[in-house]
Design an enzyme around this catalytic site. Structure first.
Site, mmCIF file in Angstrom:
data_model
loop_
_atom_site.group_PDB
_atom_site.id
_atom_site.type_symbol
_atom_site.label_atom_id
_atom_site.label_comp_id
_atom_site.label_asym_id
_atom_site.label_seq_id
_atom_site.Cartn_x
_atom_site.Cartn_y
_atom_site.Cartn_z
ATOM 1 N N SER A 186 0.836 -1.209 0.000
ATOM 2 C CA SER A 186 0.000 0.000 0.000
ATOM 3 C C SER A 186 0.872 1.261 0.000
ATOM 4 O O SER A 186 1.578 1.520 -0.970
ATOM 5 C CB SER A 186 -0.976 -0.037 1.179
ATOM 6 O OG SER A 186 -1.990 0.937 1.023
ATOM 7 N N ASP A 216 -10.100 -4.278 -5.063
ATOM 8 C CA ASP A 216 -9.429 -3.169 -4.386
ATOM 9 C C ASP A 216 -9.745 -1.877 -5.138
ATOM 10 O O ASP A 216 -9.606 -1.815 -6.365
ATOM 11 C CB ASP A 216 -7.912 -3.430 -4.395
ATOM 12 C CG ASP A 216 -7.116 -2.463 -3.537
ATOM 13 O OD1 ASP A 216 -7.612 -1.362 -3.233
ATOM 14 O OD2 ASP A 216 -5.970 -2.808 -3.183
ATOM 15 N N HIS A 265 -8.209 -5.003 -0.737
ATOM 16 C CA HIS A 265 -6.932 -4.413 -0.366
ATOM 17 C C HIS A 265 -6.315 -5.163 0.829
ATOM 18 O O HIS A 265 -6.986 -5.423 1.819
ATOM 19 C CB HIS A 265 -7.156 -2.948 0.008
ATOM 20 C CG HIS A 265 -5.907 -2.160 0.193
ATOM 21 N ND1 HIS A 265 -5.137 -1.723 -0.862
ATOM 22 C CD2 HIS A 265 -5.276 -1.726 1.318
ATOM 23 C CE1 HIS A 265 -4.112 -1.037 -0.401
ATOM 24 N NE2 HIS A 265 -4.156 -1.036 0.913
#
Length: 329
Positions: free
Chosen positions: A168, A271, A301
Site C-alpha cells: 500500500s 481493491d 486491499h
C-alpha cells in the site's frame, strides 16, 4: 460552543480518525494509540530469528531484521527482501503483529533476510518524509555491506541480491525508490538492487478512477478513507496530483527515459486502488520497462496480510519467490 461573558470559545472536537489508532482534533492536537488496528496474536514459533536496529538516529527510526533460524555463516547467502508496511502514510508500524507475522512468512517461505523499516507518519510528518526515510533505510543497508560489522546480518546476507517490496503506502515508497535509484541502484554499491514488488501500491490523483468511484462503499479501504489518508499526508496546500502521489501527474517525473529494475505489481480485483495499479503497470510496460502485473480476482486491499494463510496468499508467495529467482542473476 461554550459561552462566556463577552466572548465565546469553541470546544475541541475530533476532525479526523483513522482505524481507531490516529485522532486529529480541531485545535491541531494529535493523539496516537499504542494499540494496533490489527489486534491479532504474533505467531513466533522460533523458526525465524529477528531483532530491531536503529537505522536513523536523527529521527529515532528503527527497522526489524528477520532471518531463518537455519541460516548460518556456512550456508549459502540469502537474498535481502525489504518489506515496507502500509497504512496510508498515517498509521502502521514494523512492530504491529500483522506486519510481524507477514515478515515471519516472508523470511521462511522466500528463504530470505527480511528488512522491515519504520518511517515517519503523517500528519505530524507529511510527504516527502516517508519517502526520505525509505531512502535512508536502504542507505543503511549500504553501510552494513561496506562495514560488515554486524555478523548477525553479514554472515548470511547476499548484498548483491536485494529486492524492495512495499504494501500500500509502502508500495508507493517502493516505486519512488525505484525511480530515484535507477536500475541496479549504482549509488548503493556494493549493494545491488534486483527488483521491486509493489503490493497494492497506494497511488492517487485528483480525478477518480472507475474502481475508486464505483467500488463498494464497505470496502476494507473505501474511498472516504483513501481521501482522508491523502488529506492528512500530502504536503500542505498541495493536491493528490503531487509527484510523489500520482506517478503520471502534470508535474510528475517522466518515467519513460528512466532505466528501471524489474517491477512486480500485485493488486486485488476488488481493491479500489486496482485501476491505478493496472494503469501504472500498463504504461510502464508500454514504455519498455520490465513489469509484471498480477491481479487476484475478487480480493480486497491487503488480502495477503489480512489472511496470510489463504490459498491466494500462498499463491502470491510463490509468485514473489519466482520473481526473485528470475531476477537474481
Amino acid at each position: 460552543m461554550a459561552g462566556t461573558t463577552g466572548s465565546s470559545t469553541a470546544a475541541t472536537y475530533e476532525v479526523d480518525e483513522c482505524r481507531g489508532v490516529l485522532r486529529v482534533y480541531s485545535d491541531g492536537s494529535i493523539v496516537r494509540s499504542s494499540k494496533p488496528s490489527f489486534d491479532v496474536p504474533v505467531h513466533d514459533d522460533g523458526s525465524v530469528l529477528w531483532k530491531d536496529v536503529l537505522f536513523d538516529q536523527a529521527h529515532d527510526l528503527r527497522l526489524r531484521l528477520y532471518k531463518p533460524a537455519s541460516a548460518s555463516a556456512s550456508s549459502a547467502k540469502l537474498p535481502i527482501f525489504y518489506y515496507i508496511h502500509g497504512g496510508g502514510f498515517c498509521i502502521g508500524s514494523r512492530a504491529w503483529p500483522n506486519c510481524q507475522n507477514y515478515c515471519f512468512k516472508l523470511a521462511s517461505e522466500l528463504h530470505a533476510v527480511v528488512v522491515s523499516p519504520d518511517y515517519r507518519l503523517a500528519p505530524e510528518n507529511r510527504l516527502p518524509a516517508a519517502i526520505e526515510d525509505g531512502y535512508t533505510a536502504v542507505k543503511w543497508l549500504q553501510a552494513q555491506a561496506l562495514e560488515a560489522s554486524d555478523a548477525w546480518l553479514a554472515d548470511v546476507a547476499d548484498f548483491g541480491r536485494v529486492f524492495i517490496s512495499g504494501d500500500s503506502a509502502g508500495g508507493n515508497i517502493a516505486h519512488n525508490l525505484a525511480a530515484r535509484l535507477g536500475a541496479g541502484a549504482p549509488e548503493l554499491a556494493p549493494v545491488v538492487m534486483r527488483g521491486y514488488v509493489l503490493l497494492a501500491p497506494f497511488f492517487g490523483g485528483t480525478v477518480w478512477t472507475k474502481s475508486e468511484a464505483e467500488g463498494p462503499k464497505d470496502a476494507f479501504l473505501n474511498l472516504e478513507l483513501i481521501d482522508r489518508f491523502w488529506r492528512l499526508s500530502v504536503p500542505t496546500g498541495d493536491t493528490t496530483d503531487h509527484p510523489l502521489v500520482n506517478p503520471f501527474g502534470p508535474s510528475s517525473l517522466d518515467l519513460r527515459p528512466l532505466d528501471l529494475d524489474p517491477i512486480l505489481v500485485v493488486v486485488g480485483g476488488a481493491d479500489l486502488l486496482k485501476d491505478r495499479a493496472e494503469e501504472y503497470a500498463t504504461k510502464l510496460k508500454a514504455w519498455g520497462k520490465k513489469v509484471e502485473y498480477v491481479e487476484f480476482q475478487g480480493l480486497q486491499h491487503g488480502f495477503f496480510t489480512i489472511d496470510p494463510n489463504s490459498q491466494d496468499s500462498k499463491r502470491l508467495m510463490l509468485i514473489i519467490k519466482r520473481f526473485m529467482a528470475d531476477n537474481s542473476t
